[in-house]
Design an enzyme around this catalytic site. Structure first.
Site, PDB file in Angstrom:
ATOM      1  CB  CYS A  63      47.932  48.936  48.483  1.00 15.60           C
ATOM      2  SG  CYS A  63      47.101  47.491  48.145  1.00 15.60           S
ATOM      3  CG  ASP A 123      58.422  40.872  22.256  1.00 17.60           C
ATOM      4  OD1 ASP A 123      57.992  41.330  23.100  1.00 17.60           O
ATOM      5  OD2 ASP A 123      58.718  39.715  21.942  1.00 17.60           O
TER       6      ASP A 123
HETATM    7  C1  BEZ Z   1      46.587  45.982  52.043  1.00 17.93           C
HETATM    8  O1  BEZ Z   1      47.044  46.560  51.013  1.00 17.93           O
HETATM    9  O2  BEZ Z   1      47.012  46.294  53.081  1.00 17.93           O
HETATM   10  C2  BEZ Z   1      45.462  44.898  52.006  1.00 17.93           C
HETATM   11  C3  BEZ Z   1      44.883  44.908  50.957  1.00 17.93           C
HETATM   12  C4  BEZ Z   1      43.624  43.881  51.025  1.00 17.93           C
HETATM   13  C5  BEZ Z   1      43.790  42.919  51.750  1.00 17.93           C
HETATM   14  C6  BEZ Z   1      44.780  42.881  52.720  1.00 17.93           C
HETATM   15  C7  BEZ Z   1      45.871  44.108  52.658  1.00 17.93           C
END
Ligand code: BEZ
Length: 222
Positions: free
Chosen positions: A45, A138
């Site tokens: 992330c 929209d």
């Molecule tokens: C990650 O962002 O690294 C991750 C998050 C949840 C499960 C696996 C990877």
């Protein structure tokens, strides 16, 4: 629960790193991309949000507003943002160029069909998957993709599909495999040869096929 192509995206309310929002008001007459994440302080992330921050100007050029979603608190999002900035070599205190929604009770993740049943947190709850929803001015859903938590997305592809969505929203063409801006497009199958001649003054060419059918018609990008 879930949201499907063509649905009006819910006008949800949420707390974000930029205050409380009501989605349709926040979107205004722009395109929007809502992209979700399993949790704050997770490695994949962090790479994704960092890359989205670096690409934000490209989306802005296309009049696309970005908004992220993760299950943690606004406070956690704010603290995590410093790590995201550090990852992309920016000053930690710099504001990210998009808000992050706090979906602490997972109400939105459930409503939008974003949960990944295969990946669970310490409490055994399913994690939010990596969804990307592209919403048109929209307020309708134009594209939806869902990756499991363990696979990071390719945001160059998201930029590419925005180019295709914005082109095909106003021109009667479709974009072929791996299309990029400036490359030939395809005349829609429901356009007659007479209409195609009018619509595409640069002309089009038809691929000869064993079936003798004339459905593969290429035209320069209008
Ligand atoms: C990650 O962002 O690294 C991750 C998050 C949840 C499960 C696996 C990877």
């Amino acid at each position: 629960m879930g949201i499907y192509l063509g649905d009006t995206f819910p006008n949800f309310e949420a707390n974000t790193t930029e205050g409380k929002i009501k989605f349709h008001d926040w979107l205004g007459d722009s395109w929007g991309i809502l992209f979700s994440h399993p949790a704050d302080y997770t490695p994949v992330c962090t790479t994704e949000l960092g890359t989205m921050a670096q690409m934000a100007a490209e989306f802005e050029k296309r009049k696309v507003k970005l908004i992220a979603l993760s299950v943690d608190s606004v406070y956690d999002h704010e603290c995590w943002s410093k790590d995201i900035n550090a990852y992309i070599e920016k000053a930690p205190e710099k504001k990210l160029p998009f808000p992050i929604i706090s979906d602490e009770k997972r109400d939105l993740a459930v409503q939008f069909g974003m949960l990944d049943p295969a990946e669970r947190n310490k409490e055994g709850l399913p994690l939010t998957a990596r969804a990307v929803f592209v919403i048109g001015p929209d307020k309708k859903m134009k594209l939806s993709i869902l990756y499991p938590a363990t696979t990071g997305r390719n945001f160059d592809e998201i930029l590419r599909v925005v180019d295709s969505l914005q082109l095909t929203a106003c021109k009667k063409v479709a974009t072929p495999v791996n299309w990029k801006v400036g490359e030939d497009c395809m005349v829609l199958p429901n356009i007659s040869p007479e209409e195609a001649a009018q619509l595409f003054p640069k002309g089009y060419h038809t691929k000869d096929l064993p079936s003798g059918k004339t459905y593969m018609r290429f035209t320069p990008q209008p």
